[in-house]
Design an enzyme around this catalytic site. Structure first.
Site, PDB file in Angstrom:
ATOM      1  N   THR A  17       0.836  -1.205   0.000  1.00  0.00           N
ATOM      2  CA  THR A  17       0.000   0.000   0.000  1.00  0.00           C
ATOM      3  C   THR A  17       0.870   1.255   0.000  1.00  0.00           C
ATOM      4  O   THR A  17       0.540   2.254  -0.601  1.00  0.00           O
ATOM      5  CB  THR A  17      -0.900   0.024   1.267  1.00  0.00           C
ATOM      6  OG1 THR A  17      -1.594  -1.215   1.374  1.00  0.00           O
ATOM      7  CG2 THR A  17      -1.902   1.142   1.221  1.00  0.00           C
ATOM      8  N   SER A 112       6.227   3.926   8.633  1.00  0.00           N
ATOM      9  CA  SER A 112       5.039   4.607   9.160  1.00  0.00           C
ATOM     10  C   SER A 112       4.733   4.265  10.605  1.00  0.00           C
ATOM     11  O   SER A 112       5.551   4.469  11.482  1.00  0.00           O
ATOM     12  CB  SER A 112       3.856   4.297   8.248  1.00  0.00           C
ATOM     13  OG  SER A 112       2.779   5.108   8.597  1.00  0.00           O
ATOM     14  N   HIS A 113       3.558   3.672  10.828  1.00  0.00           N
ATOM     15  CA  HIS A 113       3.088   3.393  12.188  1.00  0.00           C
ATOM     16  C   HIS A 113       3.660   2.080  12.732  1.00  0.00           C
ATOM     17  O   HIS A 113       3.419   1.739  13.882  1.00  0.00           O
ATOM     18  CB  HIS A 113       1.570   3.304  12.178  1.00  0.00           C
ATOM     19  CG  HIS A 113       1.065   2.332  11.142  1.00  0.00           C
ATOM     20  ND1 HIS A 113       1.172   2.606   9.797  1.00  0.00           N
ATOM     21  CD2 HIS A 113       0.525   1.115  11.245  1.00  0.00           C
ATOM     22  CE1 HIS A 113       0.684   1.580   9.121  1.00  0.00           C
ATOM     23  NE2 HIS A 113       0.286   0.654   9.969  1.00  0.00           N
ATOM     24  N   LYS A 125       9.973   4.179   0.520  1.00  0.00           N
ATOM     25  CA  LYS A 125       8.901   4.556  -0.380  1.00  0.00           C
ATOM     26  C   LYS A 125       9.456   5.561  -1.384  1.00  0.00           C
ATOM     27  O   LYS A 125      10.266   6.416  -1.021  1.00  0.00           O
ATOM     28  CB  LYS A 125       7.790   5.197   0.447  1.00  0.00           C
ATOM     29  CG  LYS A 125       6.529   5.457  -0.316  1.00  0.00           C
ATOM     30  CD  LYS A 125       5.415   5.859   0.628  1.00  0.00           C
ATOM     31  CE  LYS A 125       5.597   7.277   1.107  1.00  0.00           C
ATOM     32  NZ  LYS A 125       4.324   7.994   1.260  1.00  0.00           N
ATOM     33  N   ASP A 276       1.759   9.710  13.768  1.00  0.00           N
ATOM     34  CA  ASP A 276       2.406   8.404  13.625  1.00  0.00           C
ATOM     35  C   ASP A 276       3.905   8.557  13.367  1.00  0.00           C
ATOM     36  O   ASP A 276       4.449   9.655  13.452  1.00  0.00           O
ATOM     37  CB  ASP A 276       1.747   7.606  12.497  1.00  0.00           C
ATOM     38  CG  ASP A 276       2.020   8.221  11.144  1.00  0.00           C
ATOM     39  OD1 ASP A 276       2.300   9.433  11.093  1.00  0.00           O
ATOM     40  OD2 ASP A 276       1.964   7.499  10.139  1.00  0.00           O
ATOM     41  N   ASP A 278       5.884   8.650  10.767  1.00  0.00           N
ATOM     42  CA  ASP A 278       6.409   9.586   9.763  1.00  0.00           C
ATOM     43  C   ASP A 278       5.568  10.848   9.628  1.00  0.00           C
ATOM     44  O   ASP A 278       5.779  11.632   8.695  1.00  0.00           O
ATOM     45  CB  ASP A 278       6.547   8.883   8.409  1.00  0.00           C
ATOM     46  CG  ASP A 278       5.241   8.342   7.879  1.00  0.00           C
ATOM     47  OD1 ASP A 278       4.348   8.037   8.693  1.00  0.00           O
ATOM     48  OD2 ASP A 278       5.085   8.232   6.647  1.00  0.00           O
ATOM     49  N   ASP A 280       2.407  11.521   8.904  1.00  0.00           N
ATOM     50  CA  ASP A 280       1.330  11.792   7.950  1.00  0.00           C
ATOM     51  C   ASP A 280      -0.052  11.468   8.509  1.00  0.00           C
ATOM     52  O   ASP A 280      -1.055  11.880   7.950  1.00  0.00           O
ATOM     53  CB  ASP A 280       1.575  11.083   6.603  1.00  0.00           C
ATOM     54  CG  ASP A 280       1.799   9.595   6.733  1.00  0.00           C
ATOM     55  OD1 ASP A 280       1.684   9.067   7.855  1.00  0.00           O
ATOM     56  OD2 ASP A 280       2.105   8.959   5.705  1.00  0.00           O
ATOM     57  N   ARG A 281      -0.108  10.743   9.608  1.00  0.00           N
ATOM     58  CA  ARG A 281      -1.430  10.436  10.181  1.00  0.00           C
ATOM     59  C   ARG A 281      -1.718  11.300  11.391  1.00  0.00           C
ATOM     60  O   ARG A 281      -0.812  11.875  11.991  1.00  0.00           O
ATOM     61  CB  ARG A 281      -1.472   8.981  10.640  1.00  0.00           C
ATOM     62  CG  ARG A 281      -1.253   8.002   9.527  1.00  0.00           C
ATOM     63  CD  ARG A 281      -1.537   6.638  10.065  1.00  0.00           C
ATOM     64  NE  ARG A 281      -1.243   5.620   9.084  1.00  0.00           N
ATOM     65  CZ  ARG A 281      -1.692   4.384   9.180  1.00  0.00           C
ATOM     66  NH1 ARG A 281      -2.437   4.032  10.220  1.00  0.00           N
ATOM     67  NH2 ARG A 281      -1.390   3.487   8.263  1.00  0.00           N
ATOM     68  N   GLU A 362      -8.763   9.428   4.906  1.00  0.00           N
ATOM     69  CA  GLU A 362      -8.917   7.985   5.029  1.00  0.00           C
ATOM     70  C   GLU A 362      -9.254   7.611   6.462  1.00  0.00           C
ATOM     71  O   GLU A 362      -8.820   8.280   7.405  1.00  0.00           O
ATOM     72  CB  GLU A 362      -7.618   7.289   4.652  1.00  0.00           C
ATOM     73  CG  GLU A 362      -7.224   7.461   3.217  1.00  0.00           C
ATOM     74  CD  GLU A 362      -6.010   6.598   2.904  1.00  0.00           C
ATOM     75  OE1 GLU A 362      -6.199   5.497   2.381  1.00  0.00           O
ATOM     76  OE2 GLU A 362      -4.897   7.019   3.219  1.00  0.00           O
ATOM     77  N   LYS A 375      -0.750  12.675   2.929  1.00  0.00           N
ATOM     78  CA  LYS A 375      -1.569  13.046   4.064  1.00  0.00           C
ATOM     79  C   LYS A 375      -0.682  13.756   5.076  1.00  0.00           C
ATOM     80  O   LYS A 375       0.542  13.601   5.038  1.00  0.00           O
ATOM     81  CB  LYS A 375      -2.269  11.837   4.654  1.00  0.00           C
ATOM     82  CG  LYS A 375      -1.380  10.658   5.008  1.00  0.00           C
ATOM     83  CD  LYS A 375      -2.268   9.474   5.312  1.00  0.00           C
ATOM     84  CE  LYS A 375      -1.498   8.254   5.775  1.00  0.00           C
ATOM     85  NZ  LYS A 375      -0.870   7.509   4.678  1.00  0.00           N
TER      86      LYS A 375
HETATM   87  C1  G16 Z   1      -0.617   3.732   4.317  1.00  0.00           C
HETATM   88  C2  G16 Z   1      -1.298   4.354   3.132  1.00  0.00           C
HETATM   89  C3  G16 Z   1      -2.702   4.721   3.478  1.00  0.00           C
HETATM   90  C4  G16 Z   1      -3.438   3.513   4.003  1.00  0.00           C
HETATM   91  C5  G16 Z   1      -2.691   2.926   5.178  1.00  0.00           C
HETATM   92  C6  G16 Z   1      -3.297   1.609   5.642  1.00  0.00           C
HETATM   93  O1  G16 Z   1      -0.481   4.691   5.305  1.00  0.00           O
HETATM   94  O2  G16 Z   1      -0.611   5.506   2.692  1.00  0.00           O
HETATM   95  O3  G16 Z   1      -3.308   5.225   2.336  1.00  0.00           O
HETATM   96  O4  G16 Z   1      -4.741   3.854   4.381  1.00  0.00           O
HETATM   97  O5  G16 Z   1      -1.369   2.649   4.817  1.00  0.00           O
HETATM   98  O6  G16 Z   1      -3.174   0.713   4.604  1.00  0.00           O
HETATM   99  P1  G16 Z   1      -3.510  -0.819   4.814  1.00  0.00           P
HETATM  100  O7  G16 Z   1      -4.940  -0.826   5.251  1.00  0.00           O
HETATM  101  O8  G16 Z   1      -3.283  -1.430   3.473  1.00  0.00           O
HETATM  102  O9  G16 Z   1      -2.621  -1.336   5.905  1.00  0.00           O
HETATM  103  P2  G16 Z   1       0.881   4.832   6.088  1.00  0.00           P
HETATM  104  O10 G16 Z   1       0.608   5.916   7.080  1.00  0.00           O
HETATM  105  O11 G16 Z   1       1.103   3.483   6.719  1.00  0.00           O
HETATM  106  O12 G16 Z   1       1.891   5.162   5.049  1.00  0.00           O
END
Ligand code: G16
Length: 542
Positions: A17, A112-113, A125, A276, A278, A280-281, A362, A375
């Site tokens: 993703t 990320s998280h 990424k 989170d 990085d 973005d959340r 999202e 984001k």
């Molecule tokens: C990424 C994507 C988001 C997505 C999230 C969860 O976020 O950029 O668009 O909603 O993962 O994805 P999944 O449901 O496939 O685990 P981030 O913040 O992890 O980069």
């Protein structure tokens, strides 16, 4: 001097993703990281002497990969690398730097998280010149390249000093270590009414921010405490640590529990927020009230005109499919288009570039706008603060008035983590195979109106993405969505998204778990989660 290193392909370098995420140990294998970065450089669209942005969330292995990426960029014909001081750039800040300085793209080093540390996760990424995540055509090309890669290039040069601002030559390439915060903070000042927020702070507005020992610490201290005048200590866990202090930098009610408890306490500040790994959340909690990310998107969109950057109105609102339909109601009331995309911020890029959407969001706690192509967690906090300062209303008041006007989409996501991959894939396949029989079937009081496997055709570039989650739609606007996460690194994560709509005049102030109980039972009846996984309850509820 450029050195050519022979390599053989690794299996499993397909970006998910949001880029390539694996255990640190996997990235530490000789050639693994280099193969992937070389594949990016081999397929990336870029002019000669292009500039590349590199930054990360400060997690373990960040600095090692940055140094190697610099050596490789120099050997691959880049003219300039811009890197955040200390290797730090939040994902939205990296997006802004790419756009501001005309970068041909950027490497964002983050999982990320996901937790960090030698035994935990790492990620890479690639973002393109518009500042956004590479679209699927590019990630697929990178993946194809990883399957045939036979060499990677690097110059032989010592590590550069990432902690000192300034310029260094690496071969023919210039490396500029830039202030990680300044450009981003200026962008925020251009969008929001900092003077009004400062006045509200003087009048007693209080904030609590949990940076979770991740990348937003320096940004949050500079913006909230220094520029806006919130009290010292407003930002907790503000120092980025390589292992996030042993915590999981996921801004949800499980991992940001201490913040939640503060916000539910007697002397709670007016707004609580967390970010989170990085940056973005975001997690938004008002005094005594949690705002789901889907509602936050809808409420921000409905009130964005109160911030100078959005005073001219919105062009459209986009949300990912599993995100609740609350934002669609706002778009309908404003007479602007609403878009429903697959999960993944990369799907918003074309809409933002084409001027079709201004605000996107999202359920996974991401909200942002056309100011960057990612984001943006702190942006969401600032927009909330701007709305509170301009309206003089509390979060509770804003939420109650919103639901009274639009109705309420009760919402929760149930995650079943580290499920055996085979079992999770079979569950989804069987579910897909059973869809044809479901319409008309009743589960308690819920009757299936329609169901499908979600597919999306991008309205701008016509690209098609299929199998993006299974939707079960019930009479009356309730819904269950089943999806496998594309960001996990251990087994599979089954996500079950539950949504129940209460119209204007309905029950608008109940507790979400009570309102969703029937949907939880229906989800288990439809997908046999308990029987197939042995799990009787989700690991995380957000
Ligand atoms: C990424 C994507 C988001 C997505 C999230 C969860 O976020 O950029 O668009 O909603 O993962 O994805 P999944 O449901 O496939 O685990 P981030 O913040 O992890 O980069």
């Amino acid at each position: 001097m450029i050195t050519v290193h022979a390599a053989i392909p690794f299996v499993g370098q397909k970006p998910g993703t949001s880029g390539l995420r694996k255990k640190v140990k996997v990235f530490q294998q000789p050639n693994f990281t280099e193969n992937f970065i070389q594949s990016v450089f081999d397929v990336a669209e870029r002019p000669d002497q292009a500039s590349l942005v590199i930054g990360g969330d400060g997690r373990f292995h960040n600095r090692t990969v940055i140094q190697q990426a610099i050596r490789m960029a120099a050997a691959n014909g880049y003219g300039t690398v811009l890197v955040g001081q200390g290797g730090i750039l939040s994902t939205p800040a990296a997006s802004h730097v790419i756009r501001k300085y005309g970068g041909s793209g950027g490497l964002i080093l983050s999982a990320s998280h996901n937790p960090g540390g030698p035994e935990e996760d790492f990620g890479i990424k690639y973002n393109i010149a518009n500042g956004g995540p590479a679209p699927e055509a590019v990630t697929e090309a990178i993946y194809q390249r990883t399957t045939a890669i036979d060499r990677w290039l690097a110059v032989d040069t010592p590590d550069i000093d990432l902690d000192r601002l300034g310029q260094t030559q690496v071969g023919d390439m210039t490396v500029r270590v830039i202030d990680s915060v300044a450009d981003y903070a200026e962008l925020m000042e251009s969008l929001f009414d900092f003077a009004a927020i400062r006045t509200a702070v003087k009048g007693g507005l209080r904030l609590a921010v949990d940076s979770m020992h991740a990348v937003t610490g320096p940004y949050a201290v500079d913006i909230f405490e220094r520029r806006l005048g919130f009290a010292a200590g407003t930002v907790r866990n503000a120092v980025p640590l390589e292992d996030f202090g042993g915590h999981h930098p996921d801004p949800n009610l499980v991992h940001a529990r201490a913040l939640y408890d503060t916000m539910m306490g007697d002397d709670a500040p007016d707004l609580g927020a967390a970010s989170d790994g990085d940056g973005d959340r975001n997690l938004i909690i008002g005094k005594g009230i949690f705002i789901t990310p889907s509602d936050s998107l809808a409420m921000l969109a409905a009130n964005a005109h109160l911030a100078p950057g959005y005073a001219g109105g919105l062009k459209g609102i986009a949300r990912s499919m599993p995100t609740s339909a609350a934002a669609d109601r706002v778009a309908a009331a404003m007479g602007i288009p609403a878009f429903e995309t697959p999960t993944g911020w990369k799907f918003f890029g074309t809409l933002l570039d084409a001027g079709k959407a201004t605000i996107c969001g999202e359920e996974s706690a991401g909200t942002g706008s056309d100011h960057v192509r990612e984001k943006d967690g702190l942006w969401a906090v600032l927009l909330w603060l701007n709305i509170i300062a301009a309206s003089g209303k509390s979060v509770q008041q804003i939420a109650s008035e919103h639901w009274a006007q639009f109705g309420r989409n009760y919402y929760a996501r149930h995650d079943y983590e580290a499920v055996e991959t085979k079992c999770a894939v079979a569950l989804m396949q069987d579910l897909a195979a059973a869809l044809a029989q479901l319409p008309g079937t009743a589960f308690g009081g819920l009757v299936v109106r329609a169901c499908d496997s979600f597919g999306y055709t991008d309205p701008v570039d016509g690209s098609v993405s299929s199998n993006q989650g299974i939707r079960i739609l019930f009479d009356g606007g309730s819904r269950i969505v089943f999806r496998l996460s594309g960001t996990g690194t251990q087994g599979a994560t089954l996500r079950v998204y539950l949504e129940r709509y209460e119209p204007v005049g309905g029950i608008l102030d109940a507790a979400s778990p009570d309102m969703l109980e029937e949907l939880v039972c229906a989800a288990d009846a439809i997908a046999a989660i308990t029987r197939r996984t042995g799990r009787t309850a989700p690991d995380v509820v957000t």
